[in-house]
Write a protein that holds these residues in place. Structure first.
Motif, PDB file in Angstrom:
ATOM      1  N   VAL A  50      -2.184   4.437  14.038  1.00 46.96           N
ATOM      2  CA  VAL A  50      -3.268   3.457  13.967  1.00 46.96           C
ATOM      3  C   VAL A  50      -2.800   2.113  14.534  1.00 46.96           C
ATOM      4  N   ALA A  51      -1.599   1.689  14.145  1.00 46.75           N
ATOM      5  CA  ALA A  51      -1.044   0.424  14.644  1.00 46.75           C
ATOM      6  C   ALA A  51      -0.938   0.455  16.170  1.00 46.75           C
ATOM      7  N   ASP A  52      -0.405   1.537  16.716  1.00 49.36           N
ATOM      8  CA  ASP A  52      -0.268   1.667  18.168  1.00 49.36           C
ATOM      9  C   ASP A  52      -1.628   1.645  18.855  1.00 49.36           C
ATOM     10  N   TYR A  53      -2.603   2.301  18.267  1.00 52.65           N
ATOM     11  CA  TYR A  53      -3.956   2.361  18.818  1.00 52.65           C
ATOM     12  C   TYR A  53      -4.524   0.958  19.017  1.00 52.65           C
ATOM     13  N   PHE A  54      -4.290   0.093  18.022  1.00 56.40           N
ATOM     14  CA  PHE A  54      -4.834  -1.265  18.079  1.00 56.40           C
ATOM     15  C   PHE A  54      -3.877  -2.272  18.704  1.00 56.40           C
ATOM     16  N   GLY A  55      -2.658  -1.837  19.028  1.00 56.42           N
ATOM     17  CA  GLY A  55      -1.688  -2.746  19.628  1.00 56.42           C
ATOM     18  C   GLY A  55      -1.142  -3.768  18.641  1.00 56.42           C
ATOM     19  N   VAL A  56      -1.026  -3.354  17.390  1.00 60.40           N
ATOM     20  CA  VAL A  56      -0.455  -4.217  16.355  1.00 60.40           C
ATOM     21  C   VAL A  56       0.747  -3.493  15.746  1.00 60.40           C
ATOM     22  N   THR A  57       1.500  -4.194  14.910  1.00 56.40           N
ATOM     23  CA  THR A  57       2.630  -3.549  14.235  1.00 56.40           C
ATOM     24  C   THR A  57       2.167  -2.977  12.900  1.00 56.40           C
ATOM     25  N   VAL A  58       2.931  -2.046  12.387  1.00 60.03           N
ATOM     26  CA  VAL A  58       2.651  -1.497  11.060  1.00 60.03           C
ATOM     27  C   VAL A  58       2.700  -2.634  10.038  1.00 60.03           C
ATOM     28  N   ASP A  59       3.646  -3.546  10.209  1.00 63.47           N
ATOM     29  CA  ASP A  59       3.765  -4.690   9.310  1.00 63.47           C
ATOM     30  C   ASP A  59       2.485  -5.522   9.279  1.00 63.47           C
ATOM     31  N   GLU A  60       1.869  -5.716  10.447  1.00 61.24           N
ATOM     32  CA  GLU A  60       0.616  -6.483  10.499  1.00 61.24           C
ATOM     33  C   GLU A  60      -0.499  -5.767   9.732  1.00 61.24           C
ATOM     34  N   LEU A  61      -0.517  -4.451   9.794  1.00 56.68           N
ATOM     35  CA  LEU A  61      -1.528  -3.693   9.046  1.00 56.68           C
ATOM     36  C   LEU A  61      -1.326  -3.825   7.543  1.00 56.68           C
ATOM     37  N   LEU A  62      -0.065  -3.871   7.121  1.00 55.67           N
ATOM     38  CA  LEU A  62       0.241  -3.852   5.690  1.00 55.67           C
ATOM     39  C   LEU A  62       0.350  -5.234   5.059  1.00 55.67           C
ATOM     40  N   ARG A  63       0.591  -6.253   5.878  1.00 54.00           N
ATOM     41  CA  ARG A  63       0.842  -7.597   5.348  1.00 54.00           C
ATOM     42  C   ARG A  63      -0.421  -8.196   4.716  1.00 54.00           C
TER      43      ARG A  63
END
Length: 71
Positions: A50-63
């Motif tokens: 999901v993070a790769d799909y949106f071009g964000v990091t996993v950390d950004e998704l979870l923070r």
């Protein structure tokens, strides 16, 4: 945590003009997989996809950031 993650994914979908259903289909997840994360944690692999799909990091998704806590 889980609700926050789902809300972030919803915002990312909205920004792209796609539905969660479309995200699930694009990533070849089962129907309802992402919505199911409101009550169970996703696997690290799915979170990374999901993070790769949106071009964000996993950390950004979870923070939890101040903007999310305010709204």
């Amino acid at each position: 945590g889980a609700i926050l993650l789902l809300n972030k994914i919803r915002k990312l979908c909205d920004a792209r003009g796609i539905s969660i259903f479309r995200l699930e289909r694009d990533l070849k997840f089962g129907n309802g997989t992402v919505r199911g994360w409101s009550c169970s944690s996703p696997s690290a692999d799915k979170l990374k996809r999901v993070a790769d799909y949106f071009g964000v990091t996993v950390d950004e998704l979870l923070r939890e950031d101040a903007a999310d806590q305010a709204g």
